[in-house]
Design an enzyme around this catalytic site. Structure first.
Site, mmCIF file in Angstrom:
data_model
loop_
_atom_site.group_PDB
_atom_site.id
_atom_site.type_symbol
_atom_site.label_atom_id
_atom_site.label_comp_id
_atom_site.label_asym_id
_atom_site.label_seq_id
_atom_site.Cartn_x
_atom_site.Cartn_y
_atom_site.Cartn_z
ATOM 1 C CB THR A 251 0.204 3.292 -3.724
ATOM 2 O OG1 THR A 251 0.246 4.714 -3.721
ATOM 3 C CG2 THR A 251 1.168 2.761 -2.698
ATOM 4 C CD GLU B 12 1.458 1.528 0.554
ATOM 5 O OE1 GLU B 12 1.048 0.437 0.113
ATOM 6 O OE2 GLU B 12 0.835 2.591 0.442
ATOM 7 C CE LYS C 212 -18.606 3.022 14.946
ATOM 8 N NZ LYS C 212 -17.584 3.753 15.646
ATOM 9 C CD1 TRP D 285 -17.406 0.288 11.639
ATOM 10 C CD2 TRP D 285 -16.265 -0.572 13.354
ATOM 11 N NE1 TRP D 285 -16.432 1.189 11.985
ATOM 12 C CE2 TRP D 285 -15.721 0.690 13.036
ATOM 13 C CE3 TRP D 285 -15.704 -1.291 14.398
ATOM 14 C CZ2 TRP D 285 -14.641 1.237 13.717
ATOM 15 C CZ3 TRP D 285 -14.642 -0.762 15.073
ATOM 16 C CH2 TRP D 285 -14.114 0.504 14.746
HETATM 17 P P1 ADP Z 1 -3.370 -1.001 -5.137
HETATM 18 O O1 ADP Z 1 -4.250 -0.262 -4.167
HETATM 19 O O2 ADP Z 1 -2.490 -0.164 -5.954
HETATM 20 O O3 ADP Z 1 -4.032 -2.134 -5.837
HETATM 21 P P2 ADP Z 1 -2.109 -2.680 -3.241
HETATM 22 O O4 ADP Z 1 -1.980 -4.003 -3.872
HETATM 23 O O5 ADP Z 1 -0.986 -2.168 -2.471
HETATM 24 O O6 ADP Z 1 -2.296 -1.649 -4.289
HETATM 25 O O7 ADP Z 1 -3.438 -2.680 -2.377
HETATM 26 C C1 ADP Z 1 -3.383 -3.059 -1.052
HETATM 27 C C2 ADP Z 1 -4.752 -3.130 -0.443
HETATM 28 O O8 ADP Z 1 -5.536 -4.157 -1.057
HETATM 29 C C3 ADP Z 1 -4.728 -3.517 1.018
HETATM 30 O O9 ADP Z 1 -4.433 -2.433 1.849
HETATM 31 C C4 ADP Z 1 -6.146 -4.044 1.212
HETATM 32 O O10 ADP Z 1 -7.082 -3.009 1.393
HETATM 33 C C5 ADP Z 1 -6.440 -4.714 -0.100
HETATM 34 N N1 ADP Z 1 -6.216 -6.158 0.028
HETATM 35 C C6 ADP Z 1 -5.143 -6.853 -0.352
HETATM 36 N N2 ADP Z 1 -5.316 -8.162 -0.103
HETATM 37 C C7 ADP Z 1 -6.521 -8.307 0.489
HETATM 38 C C8 ADP Z 1 -7.270 -9.416 1.007
HETATM 39 N N3 ADP Z 1 -6.836 -10.661 0.926
HETATM 40 N N4 ADP Z 1 -8.470 -9.157 1.557
HETATM 41 C C9 ADP Z 1 -8.948 -7.889 1.620
HETATM 42 N N5 ADP Z 1 -8.303 -6.819 1.138
HETATM 43 C C10 ADP Z 1 -7.102 -7.008 0.574
#
Ligand code: ADP
Length: 539
Positions: A185, A327, A435, A440
């Site tokens: 990550t 994850e 908030k 929210w």
């Molecule tokens: P990195 O943080 O390394 O880019 P990830 O791809 O695992 O890795 O990131 C996941 C995060 O991206 C999710 O937990 C979420 O916060 C955000 N995310 C992914 N897709 C969406 C979406 N369609 N809308 C909003 N947030 C998103």
């Protein structure tokens, strides 16, 4: 009772065997790192994957060894993608946009024994090689003619390695729960965390992907999302699984470069929203159309409504909004068009498309309050989003404790509401929530609305401390061109969708917003930047 069925280990090598046997001539195009656009097919990718696996074994690769791969999306990368696990190794994807110290950390932490690298990315490795004591061999993914001069001795040349190998290498066999790939990550705070996928989780995840109404053998799929980002959204598994044709865009991610690749008959493509916002602008400026493209998967960050509208109304391309994370291998939800959505009028359909859709089979979701009490799926109540599933992390690499709670649920770190039909609306990262007066305000909703203004390229909402309301939103804007949009115009646009108390207290223009290595706005760095400009912000 003794069950009657065979043991059939779910190993990723089966996927490429299947594609080579049943879809051998399906074309796979790719922009090579050397320059020209080349054409190959699943038969030849399979042959090269087997030869590469044989080469790795001849170099001394042992089962369970980790091979780091820093490479763009090319057909050659597909052979490497299957060759490594086929030789019993573990494919560790490396994002070239990571900071040098992060790369050093993850290569050492995962104990990469070999490194694979596209020749244009070799300087990144040259820069850190003296900090990588465990790396024994470096293979440059090119032919002899393009091997770069380097201060690293004994570089190996990919094409020279595979050419003399015999065909017909037998894949290394083993249990389906053996490790197959690693992705870290990006770690906005603290060290990056390693997620280790198994053969089984990757196969099941690809099957779930295919079952989510997204692709078929009639598709020509272009993953713009790099294979090094979040398991490459599994497209290098799901495309050969359904026998689709592919287009690999190489390293040219400019709208012009991507448009040229789309012209090769791409029907389905996938990337983060910023890529599509730039492409739409390019199409508009050059008066271009997308005659072949049918569907675009948009995920990784929230997709603004204006992007969905433009794709669908102007270019007749259906948007599949998806949510997921490293994850989760990564697919969590996808907004495919179920019959009941097809029947909706355009406005209601767009409302649904602002959600990220629902989970495919094998992914479970729930929302809870901070005390852990499960919250209703009423489309209004917002809570922490938790998940469980066949391809969801249990424990990060080399950590002492599980990443899940006592009942096996993983906290995604996202906030969401869920409709009675299971459609998930992501409202925030839990650490970014705003908030105000106990209520929210969704930063994602504010940002997506502001981006609907034609002069706004990017927007980021941040909560700043307030004596009366605890927190109030402010909005940072990057203009699309040289002309700054009018603040009052943006406010007026937002007032159409938000109550007065939800509107930002201030709009700040910046020339640049800090991004993470995966191209997302880094709210942490943005807060620091605002603090430097005099805003009192808790960091
Ligand atoms: P990195 O943080 O390394 O880019 P990830 O791809 O695992 O890795 O990131 C996941 C995060 O991206 C999710 O937990 C979420 O916060 C955000 N995310 C992914 N897709 C969406 C979406 N369609 N809308 C909003 N947030 C998103």
């Amino acid at each position: 009772m003794q069950a009657s069925m065979q043991e059939f280990p779910l190993r990723v090598s089966e996927i490429i065997d299947h594609a080579a046997l049943l879809h051998p001539d399906r074309p796979v195009f790719g922009r090579s790192i050397e320059g020209p656009i080349l054409e190959t097919n699943w038969r030849d990718i399979h042959t090269d994957a087997k030869k590469f696996a044989a080469a790795l074994i001849s170099l001394g690769l042992k089962k369970g060894d980790v091979v780091g791969v820093m490479a763009w999306n090319t057909p050659r990368h597909l052979s490497v993608w299957y060759g490594i696990p086929g030789a019993g190794g573990i494919n560790h994807t490396l994002n070239p946009r990571l900071f040098a110290d992060q790369l050093v950390y993850i290569i050492n932490h995962a104990q990469d024994r070999f490194l694979m690298v596209d020749f244009d990315l070799l300087p990144i490795i040259e820069n850190i090689i003296d900090q990588l004591p465990l790396v024994e061999k470096i293979i440059v993914m090119t032919d002899r003619e393009h091997m770069p001069d380097s201060n690293i001795p004994d570089l190996l040349c990919y094409e020279e390695l595979i050419t003399p190998q015999p065909e017909g290498f037998d894949w290394v066999q083993g249990d389906e729960t053996e490790a197959c790939g690693i992705c870290y990550t990006s770690g906005t705070t603290g060290d990056p965390k390693g997620v280790v996928y198994t053969h089984r989780s990757n196969v099941l995840h690809a099957m779930a992907n295919c079952a989510a109404d997204s692709a078929s053998s009639n598709d020509r799929i272009m993953p713009v999302v790099p294979l090094f980002h979040a398991n490459g959204w599994s497209i290098a598994y799901s495309a050969p699984m359904v026998g689709a044709s592919m287009v690999m865009p190489g390293r040219d991610m400019t709208p012009k470069g991507l448009f040229e690749m789309l012209e090769l008959g791409v029907t389905l493509t996938a990337a983060v929203p910023t890529i599509w916002m730039q492409l739409l602008q390019y199409l508009e400026e050059n008066n271009l159309q997308l005659p072949n493209l049918e569907k675009v998967i948009i995920g990784g960050a929230s997709c603004p409504r204006s992007v969905v509208e433009t794709f669908q109304n102007k270019y007749d391309v259906q948007v599949l909004h998806a949510w997921g994370m490293t994850e989760m291998s990564p697919l969590g939800t996808i907004c495919s068009f179920k019959p009941e959505i097809m029947e909706m009028d355009a406005k209601n359909r767009l409302d649904i498309q602002e959600t990220v859709g629902h989970a495919p089979f094998s992914v479970s979701l729930k929302i809870s309050d901070d005390a852990g009490t499960e919250l209703p799926w009423d489309g209004k109540t917002q809570g922490r989003l938790w998940t469980k599933g066949a391809a969801v992390v249990k424990r990060y690499l080399k950590q002492d404790n599980d990443a899940v709670d006592a009942n096996g649920w993983f906290d995604t770190g996202d906030m969401a509401s869920i409709t009675p039909q299971g459609y998930v609306r992501i409202t925030d990262r839990s650490k970014d929530v705003i908030k105000s007066g106990g209520e929210w305000i969704s930063s994602i909703a504010l940002e997506n609305c502001a981006v609907g203004h034609p002069l706004v390229a990017e927007a980021a909402a941040i909560g700043v401390p307030h004596p009366k309301w605890d927190e109030r939103p402010i909005l940072v804007i990057i203009a699309a061109g040289d002309t700054l949009p009018d603040k009052s115009e943006i406010m007026a646009l937002m007032a159409q969708s938000f109550a007065k108390w939800q509107l930002p207290d201030d709009i700040i223009f910046m020339d640049e917003i800090p991004h993470t290595a995966t191209g997302k706005i880094s709210k942490l760095l943005l807060r620091k930047k605002l603090a430097d400009q005099g805003y009192e912000l808790p960091l």
